[in-house]
Design a protein around this motif. Structure first.
Motif, PDB file in Angstrom:
ATOM      1  N   LEU A 125       0.831  -1.193   0.000  1.00  0.00           N
ATOM      2  CA  LEU A 125       0.000   0.000   0.000  1.00  0.00           C
ATOM      3  C   LEU A 125       0.875   1.256   0.000  1.00  0.00           C
ATOM      4  CD1 LEU A 125      -3.016   0.210   0.028  1.00  0.00           C
ATOM      5  CD2 LEU A 125      -2.939   0.548   2.492  1.00  0.00           C
ATOM      6  N   VAL A 126       1.885   1.268   0.851  1.00  0.00           N
ATOM      7  CA  VAL A 126       2.778   2.420   0.944  1.00  0.00           C
ATOM      8  C   VAL A 126       3.465   2.654  -0.396  1.00  0.00           C
ATOM      9  CG1 VAL A 126       4.906   3.269   1.975  1.00  0.00           C
ATOM     10  CG2 VAL A 126       3.137   2.283   3.428  1.00  0.00           C
ATOM     11  N   ARG A 127       3.887   1.579  -1.058  1.00  0.00           N
ATOM     12  CA  ARG A 127       4.538   1.730  -2.365  1.00  0.00           C
ATOM     13  C   ARG A 127       3.607   2.435  -3.354  1.00  0.00           C
ATOM     14  NH1 ARG A 127       7.266  -2.619  -1.146  1.00  0.00           N
ATOM     15  NH2 ARG A 127       5.808  -4.188  -1.887  1.00  0.00           N
ATOM     16  N   ARG A 128       2.325   2.131  -3.258  1.00  0.00           N
ATOM     17  CA  ARG A 128       1.401   2.754  -4.208  1.00  0.00           C
ATOM     18  C   ARG A 128       1.083   4.202  -3.851  1.00  0.00           C
ATOM     19  NH1 ARG A 128      -1.085  -1.481  -7.455  1.00  0.00           N
ATOM     20  NH2 ARG A 128      -0.212  -3.372  -6.601  1.00  0.00           N
ATOM     21  N   MET A 129       1.242   4.545  -2.569  1.00  0.00           N
ATOM     22  CA  MET A 129       0.941   5.923  -2.160  1.00  0.00           C
ATOM     23  C   MET A 129       2.030   6.898  -2.594  1.00  0.00           C
ATOM     24  SD  MET A 129      -0.479   5.025   1.624  1.00  0.00           S
ATOM     25  CE  MET A 129      -0.353   6.626   2.378  1.00  0.00           C
ATOM     26  N   VAL A 130       3.252   6.418  -2.791  1.00  0.00           N
ATOM     27  CA  VAL A 130       4.363   7.324  -3.092  1.00  0.00           C
ATOM     28  C   VAL A 130       4.902   7.064  -4.494  1.00  0.00           C
ATOM     29  CG1 VAL A 130       4.980   7.520  -0.686  1.00  0.00           C
ATOM     30  CG2 VAL A 130       6.092   5.793  -2.091  1.00  0.00           C
ATOM     31  N   GLY A 131       6.075   7.582  -4.763  1.00  0.00           N
ATOM     32  CA  GLY A 131       6.737   7.261  -6.017  1.00  0.00           C
ATOM     33  C   GLY A 131       6.368   8.202  -7.147  1.00  0.00           C
TER      34      GLY A 131
ATOM     35  N   ILE B  30      10.499  21.926   7.748  1.00  0.00           N
ATOM     36  CA  ILE B  30       9.340  21.040   7.688  1.00  0.00           C
ATOM     37  C   ILE B  30       8.798  21.066   6.276  1.00  0.00           C
ATOM     38  CG2 ILE B  30       6.964  20.774   8.476  1.00  0.00           C
ATOM     39  CD1 ILE B  30       7.931  22.255  11.059  1.00  0.00           C
ATOM     40  N   SER B  31       8.476  19.896   5.729  1.00  0.00           N
ATOM     41  CA  SER B  31       7.858  19.899   4.407  1.00  0.00           C
ATOM     42  C   SER B  31       6.940  18.707   4.236  1.00  0.00           C
ATOM     43  CB  SER B  31       8.930  19.893   3.317  1.00  0.00           C
ATOM     44  OG  SER B  31       8.309  19.862   2.056  1.00  0.00           O
ATOM     45  N   SER B  32       5.783  18.973   3.605  1.00  0.00           N
ATOM     46  CA  SER B  32       4.866  17.895   3.265  1.00  0.00           C
ATOM     47  C   SER B  32       5.195  17.319   1.906  1.00  0.00           C
ATOM     48  CB  SER B  32       3.426  18.407   3.199  1.00  0.00           C
ATOM     49  OG  SER B  32       3.006  18.791   4.459  1.00  0.00           O
ATOM     50  N   GLU B  33       6.009  18.046   1.158  1.00  0.00           N
ATOM     51  CA  GLU B  33       6.346  17.569  -0.177  1.00  0.00           C
ATOM     52  C   GLU B  33       7.537  16.647  -0.069  1.00  0.00           C
ATOM     53  OE1 GLU B  33       6.861  20.113  -3.669  1.00  0.00           O
ATOM     54  OE2 GLU B  33       5.646  21.541  -2.529  1.00  0.00           O
ATOM     55  N   LEU B  34       7.305  15.376  -0.308  1.00  0.00           N
ATOM     56  CA  LEU B  34       8.386  14.409  -0.111  1.00  0.00           C
ATOM     57  C   LEU B  34       9.607  14.690  -0.980  1.00  0.00           C
ATOM     58  CD1 LEU B  34       6.354  11.157   0.448  1.00  0.00           C
ATOM     59  CD2 LEU B  34       7.738  12.416   2.087  1.00  0.00           C
ATOM     60  N   PRO B  35       9.439  15.027  -2.270  1.00  0.00           N
ATOM     61  CA  PRO B  35      10.647  15.292  -3.056  1.00  0.00           C
ATOM     62  C   PRO B  35      11.473  16.428  -2.467  1.00  0.00           C
ATOM     63  CG  PRO B  35       8.756  15.063  -4.498  1.00  0.00           C
ATOM     64  CD  PRO B  35       8.223  15.082  -3.100  1.00  0.00           C
ATOM     65  N   GLU B  36      10.798  17.464  -1.987  1.00  0.00           N
ATOM     66  CA  GLU B  36      11.514  18.582  -1.387  1.00  0.00           C
ATOM     67  C   GLU B  36      12.237  18.146  -0.117  1.00  0.00           C
ATOM     68  OE1 GLU B  36      10.135  22.972  -0.874  1.00  0.00           O
ATOM     69  OE2 GLU B  36       9.352  21.908   0.859  1.00  0.00           O
ATOM     70  N   LEU B  37      11.526  17.399   0.717  1.00  0.00           N
ATOM     71  CA  LEU B  37      12.100  16.937   1.977  1.00  0.00           C
ATOM     72  C   LEU B  37      13.350  16.103   1.707  1.00  0.00           C
ATOM     73  CD1 LEU B  37      11.390  16.977   5.030  1.00  0.00           C
ATOM     74  CD2 LEU B  37      10.356  14.747   4.691  1.00  0.00           C
TER      75      LEU B  37
END
Lengths: 503, 331
Positions: A238-244, A455-462
C-alpha cells in the motif's frame, strides 16, 4: 476492479475537480456496496478530502457523475446530500455542547406535537436509535458538552442515522480518540455494517484501514492509483502505491562532512500538549528535514522551539547553555527565526509596504541596537540580495506573488543574523522558479553556518533538501533517516506501517 | 524585471492609495470653496486663526483616537474623560492661580492613568476595547457626578483658562495666533515624528496583523496599551484647552468620542487598524469642524450635527469596505 455486487450504493465515475485552475482530482472512479467499509488512503494533498466533499455535496464535481442508490445525482449542497441519505462525520464535531444528546440528534427536524417540540418523544426515539447501534449506556438527555470525545462521536453518528443515512463518510475518525476508544469505534463500525450502511473511511492510520476495511482505494496527486481488496494486500504494498514520482527539479548540493559545525540546539524529552518525549539535535551547517503527516506534531515542534507554544517539560540547550524559550521574543533574542507555514495569516502584514514588512522584527526586538538609517539600508540590501521583485519597496506586500512575499519574510529574518532558522513549509503555494530560489537560499544559509530545520509535506523537497530527516507521528519523533532515504521509508514511518496488525 | 528600489518622495506622498491623505484633502478643498462662496470673511486670517484654535481640542482627540484605532482598538472613554478632567480641574484649582500648574500635571497623569487602565484591561484581561472603554465612559460619568454632588464646584484660574481662549495679538499678516493653535502645532509635529519612529511603524503593524507582529517579536499588549495611554494624554490636553475656551460644565466633553472616531474614519483610517495616517486623521477632524461651520453659514440646524456624524461614519466605512472587497482578487 469490477464490483461483484449488482447495484452499488455509491458509484463515482470519472470525478474531476479544479480549484483556481489547479486540477486536484483527475477522473476518479470509486464503488461502494451496501454494508461495505471502503477505505480511502493517500498522502497529504492526494485529493481525499476534496473527493469526500464532492460525495457529501459540499462541492460540485467539474466532470464525472455521482450515482447514489442506482440514480445519477447532482447535489446542490450538503443538506441536499443529507436528505438523500449521505452523512459525513468530520474530524471536528458539529455539536452544540450546551444541548442534550437528543436535541443534537434531532436538531432542525425535532418531532413536533401541536406546534411544539415533543421532548419526550425526542428522547424516546433517540434512545431507540442509540440502542439499535448498541449504545445503550449513553443517556439521551445529557448535555453533549459533558460527554467524552468518543461518545460525542457516537452522537454525531446517531445524528446522521436520524436522517436515515445509508452512506456514512468518516474522516479520520480515530484522530481524536484514545487507544481504548478506538476499539469501541471498531465495534460501532461493525454494527453499522450489519445494518447495511456503506462506509467511506478516510484514514492515515494503516492499522485501522487493515482492521476495518473490505477494500482500499489509493489516491495520489488527485489520481486513483488502484483499488485493492484488503485481504489480498499488505501495508508495504500500500505504501509503495501511495508514493513514487519523478524528481521535478534539482536541489542544491547537500552539506559535506566538513560543512557540519558544532551542535547548536538540543532538546531532551521535550513535551507539551501536542508533543511527547521529543529528543532532537541540530548542528550548525546542516538542514534537518522534518517529515510526517498533517497534525503529527511537525508544526508544533517548530512552534515549541520558537516559543509560540513552548515546551512544558524537558530541557532545551542552545550552544550548550540551557535556555527557556517562552515567547517568540525570547527565541528571537536567542538567535532563532521562524518562517511560518501560514504566510497570509501570520507571516506578512498584508497592507504594509515591502520595506515595513522587512523591518518588522528588527524594529520590534533590536530597536536600540543599530541606527535607523543603517537598519533601513541593510533591509534594502537584503531585499535586493534575495531578489524580491516589486514595483518599489513602498508597494504593499499583498500585491506581490507568494514567492516574493516569502522572500520579503526571509529578508526580515536575515536582518537579525539568526543562528537557527525554522522553516515550516517554506515553499507552499509558491511557483517553481521562486521555489528553486528559496531552496538555494536555505542551503546557502546552512553553508554560512546557520542551523536549519525544515518542515515539508512535499516528499521530493524533503528528500532533496535534507542532510538528515526526522519523521513525526502522534506528537513523537517516530524515527530518523539519513540523506538518500526513499519516499517509502518516510511514508512508512509517518503512517506507522511497521506496527504489527491487531488480531 | 527589477528588484525593489525606493521611489522619489513626492510620488510616494501623492499616490492615491487606501489610507492616503489625498481624498481628505480633496474634501477639505471642496468645503473651503463652499465656505469662500458663502462667507468669504471666514477665510480672512483673524477668523481663520480663531477657527483653527477652536478646532485644536477636537484635532488632538482625533490624533489620540488614531493611535488606538490604527492599532486595532477603540477608545470610547475620551469624551467623558474630558468632562471629568474639566470638572476635577475646576474643583481642585478653586480659582486659586497658584494651583494651576500642579493641577495641569495632575490632569496629564490622570489622563495617562485612565489610558493605562483601558489598555491593560483590553490587552491583559482580553475584554474587547469597545466594552472596556464603554465601561470606563460610564464609570467616569458616574464618578464625576458623585464627586461633585451633581453640580460643578469651584472655578478655573485665569492662568489655566488662557491656553484655551487667549492669543498672541497683533501678529503681522495673521492678526492673532491663539495659544491653542501653537499647542496644536507642537503636538502635531510630535505625532508625525512618533508615527515615523520604530514605535509608530510597529503600532500600525499590530493593527494590520497582530499574529504576524507577535511572531516577529512585537509585544502586542504593550504596544496597544501605549496607544491607549497616548489617547488618554490627548484627552487631558484637550480638556485643558476646552476648559479654558468654554468653561466648566458636565457637558464639556459630551459626544467628543464620536466626533473623534468620525474624524479618524473620514481621514481615511481603517476601522480595525493597520491603515491610515495620523495627518489624515487630524485633517479629518478639521474637515468635520469646517463642515459644521458651513452648516451654520447655510442655516442648517445645529441639532443635525450627530445625524451628520453618523452618516459620515457609515458612508466612509462603506466606501472603504467596498473598495477593499473589489481589491481582494489582486493578491
Amino acid at each position: 476492479m469490477s464490483d461483484p455486487r449488482p447495484v452499488p450504493l455509491l458509484a463515482l465515475r470519472g470525478i474531476g475537480k479544479s480549484f483556481l485552475g489547479v486540477r486536484v482530482l483527475h477522473g476518479v472512479d470509486l464503488d461502494l456496496a451496501p454494508g461495505e467499509v471502503h477505505a480511502v488512503v493517500g498522502e497529504n494533498g492526494a485529493g481525499k478530502s476534496t473527493l469526500m466533499k464532492i460525495v457529501s455535496g459540499a462541492y460540485a464535481p467539474d466532470d464525472g457523475t455521482v450515482e447514489f442508490a442506482g440514480e445519477a445525482r447532482v447535489f446542490r449542497g450538503p443538506r441536499d446530500a443529507q436528505r438523500a441519505g449521505i452523512g459525513i462525520i468530520h474530524q471536528e464535531f458539529n455539536l452544540l455542547p450546551e444541548r442534550t444528546v437528543a436535541e443534537n440528534v434531532y436538531l432542525g427536524h425535532e418531532p413536533v406535537r401541536r406546534g411544539l417540540v415533543d421532548r419526550r418523544e425526542m428522547v424516546r426515539r433517540t434512545g431507540q436509535l442509540l440502542a439499535s447501534i448498541g449504545e445503550t449506556a449513553l443517556p439521551a438527555d445529557t448535555p453533549v458538552g459533558r460527554l467524552g470525545v468518543a461518545q460525542q462521536q457516537v452522537v454525531e453518528i446517531a445524528k446522521a442515522l436520524a436522517l436515515d443515512a445509508r452512506l456514512l463518510i468518516m474522516d479520520e475518525p480515530t484522530a481524536a480518540l484514545a487507544d481504548h476508544e478506538v476499539e469501541l469505534l471498531y465495534g460501532l463500525v461493525r454494527r453499522l455494517q450489519e445494518r447495511g450502511i456503506g462506509l467511506l473511511y478516510v484514514s492515515h492510520r494503516l492499522t485501522e484501514v487493515f482492521d476495518l476495511s473490505d477494500r482500499i482505494t489509493v489516491l495520489k496527486d488527485g489520481h486513483r492509483v488502484d483499488t485493492l481488496w484488503t485481504a489480498d494486500t499488505t501495508a508495504g504494498e500500500l505504501v509503495r502505491r501511495m508514493v513514487g514520482r519523478e524528481l521535478s527539479h534539482y536541489y542544491p548540493d547537500r552539506a559535506g562532512p566538513d560543512d557540519l559545525g558544532p551542535v547548536r540546539l538540543t532538546v531532551r524529552d521535550g513535551g507539551n500538549r501536542k508533543l511527547r518525549g521529543v529528543d532532537l539535535e541540530l548542528r550548525a551547517g546542516e538542514v534537518l528535514g522534518v517529515g510526517g503527516l498533517q497534525g503529527s506534531g511537525r508544526s508544533a515542534l517548530a512552534r515549541a522551539l520558537f516559543g509560540v507554544a513552548p515546551f512544558t517539560s524537558g530541557a532545551v540547550t542552545l550552544d550548550g547553555a540551557p535556555v527557556r524559550l517562552r515567547s517568540p521574543r525570547t527565541a528571537i533574542r536567542a538567535g532563532i527565526a521562524y518562517v511560518t507555514e501560514d504566510r497570509k495569516g501570520e507571516g506578512i502584514l498584508a497592507r504594509q509596504s515591502v520595506l515595513d514588512n522587512a523591518l518588522l522584527a528588527g524594529r520590534a526586538v533590536f530597536a536600540a541596537r543599530s541606527g535607523r538609517t543603517a537598519r533601513t539600508g541593510r533591509a534594502r540590501e537584503l531585499l535586493a540580495a534575495v531578489e524580491v521583485r516589486a514595483a518599489g519597496d513602498d508597494q504593499e506586500i499583498r500585491f506581490l506573488s507568494g514567492g516574493n512575499q516569502q522572500k520579503v519574510v526571509l529578508a526580515r529574518w536575515l536582518a537579525l543574523d539568526p543562528r537557527i532558522l525554522l522553516f515550516d513549509e517554506p515553499t507552499r503555494g509558491i511557483d517553481v522558479g521562486a521555489k528553486a530560489a528559496i531552496h538555494d537560499l536555505v542551503r546557502r544559509l546552512a553553508r554560512e553556518g546557520a542551523a536549519v530545520l525544515m518542515i515539508s509535506s512535499e516528499l521530493p523537497e524533503l528528500l532533496g533538501m535534507s542532510d538528515r530527516i526526522v519523521v513525526m507521528r502522534d506528537g513523537r519523533i517516530a524515527g530518523e533517516l539519513p540523506a538518500g532515504a526513499t519516499e517509502e521509508q518516510v511514508v512508512a514511518l509517518a503512517v506507522d506501517a511497521t506496527r504489527e496488525r491487531v488480531q | 524585471m527589477r528588484t525593489v528600489q525606493p521611489r522619489p518622495l513626492p510620488m510616494r506622498l501623492l499616490r492615491a492609495r487606501p489610507g492616503g491623505i489625498l481624498p481628505i484633502l480633496a474634501i477639505l478643498a471642496v468645503l473651503l470653496v463652499l465656505v469662500a462662496l458663502r462667507q468669504p470673511d471666514f477665510l480672512a486670517p483673524p477668523s481663520l486663526m480663531s477657527f483653527l484654535g477652536r478646532s485644536a481640542p477636537v484635532i488632538l482627540l482625533a490624533a489620540g483616537q488614531y493611535f488606538v484605532i490604527v492599532s486595532g482598538e477603540f477608545d470610547l472613554s475620551v469624551g467623558s474623560l474630558v468632562t471629568a478632567q474639566v470638572v476635577v480641574a475646576a474643583r481642585l484649582i478653586d480659582s486659586d492661580p497658584s494651583r494651576t500648574w500642579p493641577v495641569v500635571a495632575l490632569l496629564l497623569v490622570g489622563g495617562a492613568l485612565v489610558g493605562l487602565v483601558n489598555g491593560l484591561i483590553t490587552t491583559r484581561l482580553r475584554v474587547p476595547s469597545f466594552i472596556t472603554t464603554l465601561g470606563m465612559f460610564l464609570i467616569l460619568v458616574g464618578a464625576v457626578y458623585l464627586w461633585s454632588d451633581g453640580a460643578p464646584k469651584g472655578g478655573l484660574s485665569e492662568e489655566f483658562r488662557r491656553y484655551g481662549r487667549r492669543a498672541f495679538e497683533d501678529v503681522p499678516v495673521l492678526g492673532r495666533v491663539p495659544y491653542a493653535l501653537l499647542v496644536l502645532l507642537v503636538l502635531v509635529a510630535l505625532a508625525v515624528l512618533l508615527m515615523r519612529s520604530d514605535f509608530g511603524r510597529t503600532l500600525v503593524a499590530v493593527g494590520d496583523n497582530p499574529r504576524t507582529a507577535e511572531l516577529s517579536g512585537v509585544r502586542v499588549w504593550r504596544t496597544r496599551t501605549i496607544a491607549f495611554v497616548l489617547s488618554g494624554l490627548a484627552a487631558a490636553v484637550a480638556a485643558i484647552l476646552l476648559g479654558g475656551y468654554s468653561g466648566v460644565s458636565f457637558q464639556a466633553g459630551v459626544g467628543l468620542e464620536f466626533g473623534a472616531i468620525t474624524a479618524v474614519v473620514l481621514g481615511g483610517v481603517a476601522l480595525g487598524g493597520g491603515r491610515g495616517s495620523v495627518v489624515g486623521a487630524m485633517l479629518g477632524a478639521l474637515t468635520l469642524e469646517l463642515l459644521f461651520a458651513l452648516m451654520n453659514f447655510y442655516g442648517v440646524s445645529g441639532a443635525l450635527r450627530s445625524t451628520v456624524q453618523g452618516a459620515i461614519i457609515l458612508l466612509a466605512v462603506a466606501v472603504s469596505a467596498t473598495r477593499n472587497a473589489s481589491r481582494q482578487g489582486e493578491t
